[in-house]
Write a protein that holds these residues in place. Structure first.
Motif, PDB file in Angstrom:
ATOM      1  N   LEU A  90     -18.180  16.941  26.871  1.00 25.87           N
ATOM      2  CA  LEU A  90     -16.931  17.858  27.089  1.00 25.87           C
ATOM      3  C   LEU A  90     -16.937  17.432  28.773  1.00 25.87           C
ATOM      4  CD1 LEU A  90     -15.024  19.978  26.811  1.00 25.87           C
ATOM      5  CD2 LEU A  90     -16.530  21.764  27.628  1.00 25.87           C
ATOM      6  N   ALA A  91     -17.788  17.378  29.666  1.00 28.27           N
ATOM      7  CA  ALA A  91     -17.425  17.055  31.201  1.00 28.27           C
ATOM      8  C   ALA A  91     -16.941  15.684  31.156  1.00 28.27           C
ATOM      9  CB  ALA A  91     -18.770  17.249  31.686  1.00 28.27           C
ATOM     10  N   ALA A  92     -17.289  14.804  30.476  1.00 30.25           N
ATOM     11  CA  ALA A  92     -16.675  13.476  30.532  1.00 30.25           C
ATOM     12  C   ALA A  92     -15.083  13.478  30.161  1.00 30.25           C
ATOM     13  CB  ALA A  92     -17.307  12.379  29.878  1.00 30.25           C
ATOM     14  N   GLN A 102     -13.461   6.785  32.187  1.00 33.50           N
ATOM     15  CA  GLN A 102     -14.561   7.127  31.291  1.00 33.50           C
ATOM     16  C   GLN A 102     -15.935   6.434  31.890  1.00 33.50           C
ATOM     17  OE1 GLN A 102     -15.102   9.816  29.076  1.00 33.50           O
ATOM     18  NE2 GLN A 102     -13.425  10.207  30.142  1.00 33.50           N
ATOM     19  N   ALA A 103     -15.640   5.264  32.571  1.00 29.50           N
ATOM     20  CA  ALA A 103     -16.695   4.371  33.071  1.00 29.50           C
ATOM     21  C   ALA A 103     -17.385   5.236  34.204  1.00 29.50           C
ATOM     22  CB  ALA A 103     -16.469   3.005  33.396  1.00 29.50           C
ATOM     23  N   ALA A 104     -16.330   5.634  35.193  1.00 28.56           N
ATOM     24  CA  ALA A 104     -16.707   6.513  36.236  1.00 28.56           C
ATOM     25  C   ALA A 104     -17.510   7.798  35.781  1.00 28.56           C
ATOM     26  CB  ALA A 104     -15.617   6.741  37.232  1.00 28.56           C
ATOM     27  N   ALA A 105     -16.754   8.657  34.796  1.00 32.18           N
ATOM     28  CA  ALA A 105     -17.630   9.642  34.392  1.00 32.18           C
ATOM     29  C   ALA A 105     -18.774   9.490  33.865  1.00 32.18           C
ATOM     30  CB  ALA A 105     -16.616  10.418  33.436  1.00 32.18           C
ATOM     31  N   ARG A 106     -18.986   8.485  32.829  1.00 31.75           N
ATOM     32  CA  ARG A 106     -20.306   8.163  32.424  1.00 31.75           C
ATOM     33  C   ARG A 106     -21.445   7.749  33.461  1.00 31.75           C
ATOM     34  NH1 ARG A 106     -20.759  10.841  27.974  1.00 31.75           N
ATOM     35  NH2 ARG A 106     -22.742  10.758  29.060  1.00 31.75           N
ATOM     36  N   PHE A 107     -20.882   7.153  34.457  1.00 36.83           N
ATOM     37  CA  PHE A 107     -21.820   6.640  35.552  1.00 36.83           C
ATOM     38  C   PHE A 107     -22.457   7.851  36.221  1.00 36.83           C
ATOM     39  CE2 PHE A 107     -22.411   5.912  40.086  1.00 36.83           C
ATOM     40  CZ  PHE A 107     -23.744   5.101  39.992  1.00 36.83           C
ATOM     41  N   ASP A 110     -24.771   9.892  34.009  1.00 37.54           N
ATOM     42  CA  ASP A 110     -25.972   9.280  33.695  1.00 37.54           C
ATOM     43  C   ASP A 110     -26.876   9.201  34.958  1.00 37.54           C
ATOM     44  OD1 ASP A 110     -25.319   8.740  31.443  1.00 37.54           O
ATOM     45  OD2 ASP A 110     -24.725   6.670  31.617  1.00 37.54           O
ATOM     46  N   THR A 111     -26.029   9.132  36.164  1.00 39.59           N
ATOM     47  CA  THR A 111     -27.039   8.953  37.540  1.00 39.59           C
ATOM     48  C   THR A 111     -27.555  10.462  37.850  1.00 39.59           C
ATOM     49  OG1 THR A 111     -25.529   7.308  38.263  1.00 39.59           O
ATOM     50  CG2 THR A 111     -26.779   8.279  39.975  1.00 39.59           C
ATOM     51  N   LEU A 112     -26.793  11.491  37.682  1.00 43.58           N
ATOM     52  CA  LEU A 112     -27.250  13.044  37.984  1.00 43.58           C
ATOM     53  C   LEU A 112     -28.554  13.195  37.020  1.00 43.58           C
ATOM     54  CD1 LEU A 112     -24.390  15.174  38.735  1.00 43.58           C
ATOM     55  CD2 LEU A 112     -25.617  14.034  40.390  1.00 43.58           C
ATOM     56  N   ALA A 113     -28.367  12.790  35.870  1.00 43.00           N
ATOM     57  CA  ALA A 113     -29.414  12.998  34.783  1.00 43.00           C
ATOM     58  C   ALA A 113     -30.550  12.488  35.204  1.00 43.00           C
ATOM     59  CB  ALA A 113     -28.841  12.521  33.387  1.00 43.00           C
ATOM     60  N   ALA A 114     -30.616  11.147  35.818  1.00 45.94           N
ATOM     61  CA  ALA A 114     -31.752  10.577  36.044  1.00 45.94           C
ATOM     62  C   ALA A 114     -32.266  10.699  37.728  1.00 45.94           C
ATOM     63  CB  ALA A 114     -31.530   8.852  36.153  1.00 45.94           C
ATOM     64  N   GLY A 115     -31.568  11.883  38.131  1.00 44.29           N
ATOM     65  CA  GLY A 115     -31.814  12.188  39.622  1.00 44.29           C
ATOM     66  C   GLY A 115     -31.309  11.320  40.454  1.00 44.29           C
ATOM     67  N   ARG A 227     -33.705  18.366  37.952  1.00 42.77           N
ATOM     68  CA  ARG A 227     -32.814  17.264  38.567  1.00 42.77           C
ATOM     69  C   ARG A 227     -31.283  17.882  38.360  1.00 42.77           C
ATOM     70  NH1 ARG A 227     -35.125  12.720  34.838  1.00 42.77           N
ATOM     71  NH2 ARG A 227     -35.130  14.378  33.392  1.00 42.77           N
ATOM     72  N   GLY A 228     -30.721  18.041  39.463  1.00 36.18           N
ATOM     73  CA  GLY A 228     -29.370  18.681  39.202  1.00 36.18           C
ATOM     74  C   GLY A 228     -28.693  17.652  40.852  1.00 36.18           C
ATOM     75  N   GLY A 229     -27.390  17.976  40.701  1.00 37.71           N
ATOM     76  CA  GLY A 229     -26.743  17.089  41.697  1.00 37.71           C
ATOM     77  C   GLY A 229     -25.417  17.388  41.731  1.00 37.71           C
ATOM     78  N   ARG A 230     -24.522  16.843  42.444  1.00 31.96           N
ATOM     79  CA  ARG A 230     -22.904  16.886  42.670  1.00 31.96           C
ATOM     80  C   ARG A 230     -22.414  15.190  42.437  1.00 31.96           C
ATOM     81  NH1 ARG A 230     -23.893  22.314  44.892  1.00 31.96           N
ATOM     82  NH2 ARG A 230     -22.198  23.600  44.024  1.00 31.96           N
ATOM     83  N   ALA A 231     -21.327  15.021  42.136  1.00 29.91           N
ATOM     84  CA  ALA A 231     -20.676  13.965  42.306  1.00 29.91           C
ATOM     85  C   ALA A 231     -19.363  14.499  42.405  1.00 29.91           C
ATOM     86  CB  ALA A 231     -20.662  13.084  41.123  1.00 29.91           C
ATOM     87  N   PHE A 232     -18.718  13.870  43.778  1.00 26.03           N
ATOM     88  CA  PHE A 232     -17.157  14.008  44.123  1.00 26.03           C
ATOM     89  C   PHE A 232     -16.391  12.800  43.762  1.00 26.03           C
ATOM     90  CE2 PHE A 232     -19.148  16.765  48.030  1.00 26.03           C
ATOM     91  CZ  PHE A 232     -19.497  17.720  46.984  1.00 26.03           C
ATOM     92  N   PHE A 233     -15.475  12.743  43.089  1.00 29.89           N
ATOM     93  CA  PHE A 233     -14.804  11.647  42.660  1.00 29.89           C
ATOM     94  C   PHE A 233     -13.703  11.503  43.501  1.00 29.89           C
ATOM     95  CE2 PHE A 233     -17.055  13.215  38.819  1.00 29.89           C
ATOM     96  CZ  PHE A 233     -17.531  11.887  38.133  1.00 29.89           C
TER      97      PHE A 233
END
Ligand code: WAQ
Ligand code: MG
Ligand code: MG
Ligand code: MG
Length: 263
Positions: A90-92, A102-107, A110-115, A227-233
């Protein structure tokens, strides 16, 4: 609580444990509330769900009131999902509606999920991700960009409590995330934000953008995950990266109006 006719101080705390960032928090307060605010922030670092702080830093700075940017909190919506996989899907999809590929959202997911830090742990700050390319743009990928110097006015804090309480949402995580999201969405070049907590028991995260507001997603990670985090697009076209980082890290932002809170 921030009366408008008094000097404003920025009170900020960040704490470490086991050689890594543990937590940070901050307020904008009048002089009379500096001590009490500092005590509250210290208490938080010593009672964190991921363990007791082993070291902490406090900073107190007088704020130039002329330079304060006033803003409004985004509208709040909650979407209930059955598990974190549906939450991430849903987030994507929501990010797609905010101008993120979608490429940026997936990236970012995946990056937040992996730490997001190079050592696989959480970062102290946020990643900056190109909304089109999905490229990571922050100057220091281990630290990220830390948003500071933001809060609610006294009146907005009261209204927000009253608006959140009927839905059981009047808690510090929601208040702080809303204020941060408001400042981030006001930043030049930012188009959207993705966030989930590093608290192992706090599974709700959000996607925020100007078009959709602050959309809470009840599960964005599995229980127990630290693992948590933030991404600013950010829109890479005509991006002033230095100016953006300056805004996020230094611009004083005060939300004096709240948005609508939907059930
Ligand atoms: N600037 C940039 N990144 C930050 C900041 C900041 N000021 N504060 C935290 N982060 C990053 C950092 O990587 C943390 O590990 C991560 O975000 C998560 O921070 O509506 O509690 O404080 O129910 O654990 C969102 C949902 C809760 C609230 C978010 O985040 C709701 C939360 P936390
Ligand atoms: Mg926090
Ligand atoms: Mg913006
Ligand atoms: Mg946390």
């Amino acid at each position: 609580f921030l009366p408008m006719d008094e000097a404003i101080y920025s009170v900020r705390m960040h704490a470490q444990r086991a050689g890594a960032h543990l937590c940070g928090a901050e307020r904008l307060v009048p002089q009379a509330r500096i001590e009490e605010t500092a005590a509250t922030l210290v208490r938080r670092a010593l009672a964190h769900p991921r363990g007791r702080a082993e070291g902490l830093r406090l900073a107190v700075d007088l704020v130039d009131k002329e330079g304060v940017l006033h803003g409004r909190l985004p509208d709040v919506t909650t979407v209930r999902v059955g598990d974190f996989c549906s939450g991430r899907a849903l987030a994507a999809q929501l990010l797609g509606g905010c101008g993120v590929t979608q490429a940026a959202a997936r990236f970012a997911l995946d990056t937040l999920a992996a730490g997001a830090a190079p050592d696989g742990r959480s970062m102290r700050g946020a990643m900056l991700v190109g909304a089109h390319s999905g490229r990571r743009l922050e100057p220091d990928a281990a630290r990220g960009v830390r948003v500071t110097r933001m809060d609610l006015s006294a009146r907005a804090e009261q209204s927000l409590g009253a608006a959140l309480a009927p839905y059981g949402l009047d808690r510090v995580q929601v208040r702080e995330a809303l204020v941060l999201a408001a400042k981030v969405l006001a930043a030049p070049g930012v188009v959207a934000e993705l966030c989930w907590s590093d608290d192992p028991d706090y599974l709700t995260g959000y996607v925020a953008c100007a078009e959709l507001g602050y959309v809470r997603i009840t599960e964005l990670k599995p229980r127990g995950d630290e693992r948590g985090g933030r991404a600013f697009f950010v829109d890479e076209r005509n991006l002033d990266l230095q100016g953006l980082c300056n805004f996020l890290e230094r611009q004083v932002f005060l939300a004096d109006d709240i948005g609508t809170v939907h059930p």
